[in-house]
Enzyme design. Structure first.
Site, PDB file in Angstrom:
ATOM      1  N   SER A   1       4.522   4.462  21.082  1.00 30.49           N
ATOM      2  CA  SER A   1       4.529   5.632  20.208  1.00 30.49           C
ATOM      3  C   SER A   1       3.715   6.769  20.804  1.00 30.49           C
ATOM      4  CB  SER A   1       3.970   5.261  18.827  1.00 30.49           C
ATOM      5  OG  SER A   1       4.023   6.380  17.960  1.00 30.49           O
TER       6      SER A   1
ATOM      7  N   LYS B   1      -2.305   0.651  -9.926  1.00 37.44           N
ATOM      8  CA  LYS B   1      -2.393   1.965  -9.295  1.00 37.44           C
ATOM      9  C   LYS B   1      -3.691   2.669  -9.674  1.00 37.44           C
ATOM     10  CE  LYS B   1       0.045   3.746  -7.000  1.00 37.44           C
ATOM     11  NZ  LYS B   1       0.016   3.699  -5.500  1.00 37.44           N
TER      12      LYS B   1
ATOM     13  N   ARG C   1       4.617  -2.192 -13.000  1.00 33.86           N
ATOM     14  CA  ARG C   1       3.805  -3.356 -12.670  1.00 33.86           C
ATOM     15  C   ARG C   1       2.633  -3.470 -13.634  1.00 33.86           C
ATOM     16  NH1 ARG C   1       2.705  -1.937  -6.451  1.00 33.86           N
ATOM     17  NH2 ARG C   1       2.778   0.156  -7.378  1.00 33.86           N
TER      18      ARG C   1
END
Length: 366
Positions: free
Chosen positions: A220, A75, A15
């Site tokens: 959960s 990132k 990316r």
């Protein structure tokens, strides 16, 4: 302002921080944009595309960092980039500080302005810059999980959709956020039997309303998780605590209760993972096996579909990039509370409560 777009150097990260369309908007607003040569090639954008949009192409990553007031990435910086970041420089990217003390300390030392995509938060609690990549990762989780259920890669040998006369595969999704809902949608589309667990009843009611009948919801807790892992073929970890380390919902001892060849795709790996045995992997070497359970824990899953991911990311980051470039970070964050919540490390100090708590430090302001 001068804005730099370096080439991503994380393993198999294709990316890029901005499309040529984004560059065009910045140049139209009288900003200078430097793009490292080849930065966009992995996403299908080439030097001439950026030049036509008004960018200047620089040869090296060092030049981009040295000449830019603001760095726009995808990132977090890796070790090779730490010393390139300058005092007072704005770095706008996904950081996921809670999963890396080394990165956190490096950014503190740099005295940069670290604004994290993943903690920019709207008034309704949504995370507008995390959402598109969560959508991509949630959908990819099922693609990858289906692949690694195949026997040649030591999966159970189960086809998620089944065939006439054979029951479909079973998918357990932990978390009914963006990742979980997108994963459930993809799995349901393949015909799998899907169970999605969450602690938020509002989210479970929403899932129940929008999903087909072969997607069922459950609350959960440890008891229910231990029950479901015994019978499911593919487990998706999609739990997120904003800015903080993900909780370990599946512990090491639970692996022995899973059938050999069960696949875990832990999308929460960026925040430390919601499985105790999670460790970051790469697209180059994506899986490992513990107690006959296949773990897929790639920390940059959307990097495998860079064109889709880059366009989706620029769509949502560009308005914030323009605010930062037009106003400077102080004024932009003062005027936009959503953007202010993206401030994680500022001029050598942690300013985001959950990150400070992760490393047992006090935030400067919370």
């Amino acid at each position: 302002m001068t804005v730099g777009i370096p080439k991503e150097i994380k393993n198999n990260e294709s990316r890029v921080g901005m499309t040529p369309a984004g560059v065009f908007e910045l140049v139209k607003n009288n900003h200078t944009v430097y793009v490292q040569s080849g930065a966009g090639e992995g996403s299908g954008f080439f030097n001439q595309d950026y030049q036509q949009a008004g960018a200047t192409i620089l040869d090296t990553i060092g030049q981009v960092y040295a000449m830019s007031d603001m760095i726009v990435k995808v990132k977090e910086p890796i070790a090779e980039e730490y010393n390139l970041i300058q005092d007072g420089q704005i770095v706008f990217t996904y950081f996921h500080f809670a999963s890396s003390e080394a990165l956190t300390k490096a950014m503190i030392r740099s005295k940069a302005i670290c604004i994290a995509y993943e903690t920019v938060e709207d008034e309704d609690g949504s995370l507008p810059l995390l959402t598109p990549m969560s959508e991509v990762a949630g959908r990819m989780a099922i693609q990858q999980g289906a692949k690694y259920l195949e026997k040649p890669v030591r999966g159970k040998g189960v086809l998620l959709g089944g065939v006439p006369g054979v029951s479909p595969g079973r998918v357990l999704v932990l978390g009914a956020g963006t990742v979980g809902i997108q994963a459930a949608k993809m799995a349901a589309g393949l015909g799998a039997q899907v169970t999605i667990l969450d602690v938020n009843m509002k989210r479970l009611r929403y899932v129940n309303d929008i999903m087909p009948s072969h997607v069922v919801t459950g609350f959960s807790n440890e008891f229910n998780i231990r029950k479901h892992i015994k019978t499911n073929d593919l487990i998706i970890g999609g739990v997120l605590l904003k800015g903080a380390k993900a909780p370990n919902l599946i512990t090491r001892d639970m692996l022995k209760d899973m059938h050999p060849g069960t696949v875990i795709v832990d999308v929460a790996v960026d925040q430390g993972g919601c499985v105790e045995t999670t460790k970051p992997t790469t697209h180059e070497d994506p899986i490992y096996i513990i107690d006959d359970v296949v773990h897929y824990c790639v920390a940059n899953m959307p990097g495998a579909v860079p064109y889709t991911s880059t366009v989706a990311l620029t769509n949502v980051t560009l308005p914030y990039v323009l605010k930062l470039a037009n106003l400077g970070w102080r004024s932009a964050c003062k005027l936009d509370r959503s953007l202010e919540k993206g401030l994680n490390v500022v001029e050598g100090e942690i300013v985001y409560k959950e990150i400070a708590e992760t490393f047992h430090l006090e935030p400067v302001f919370a």
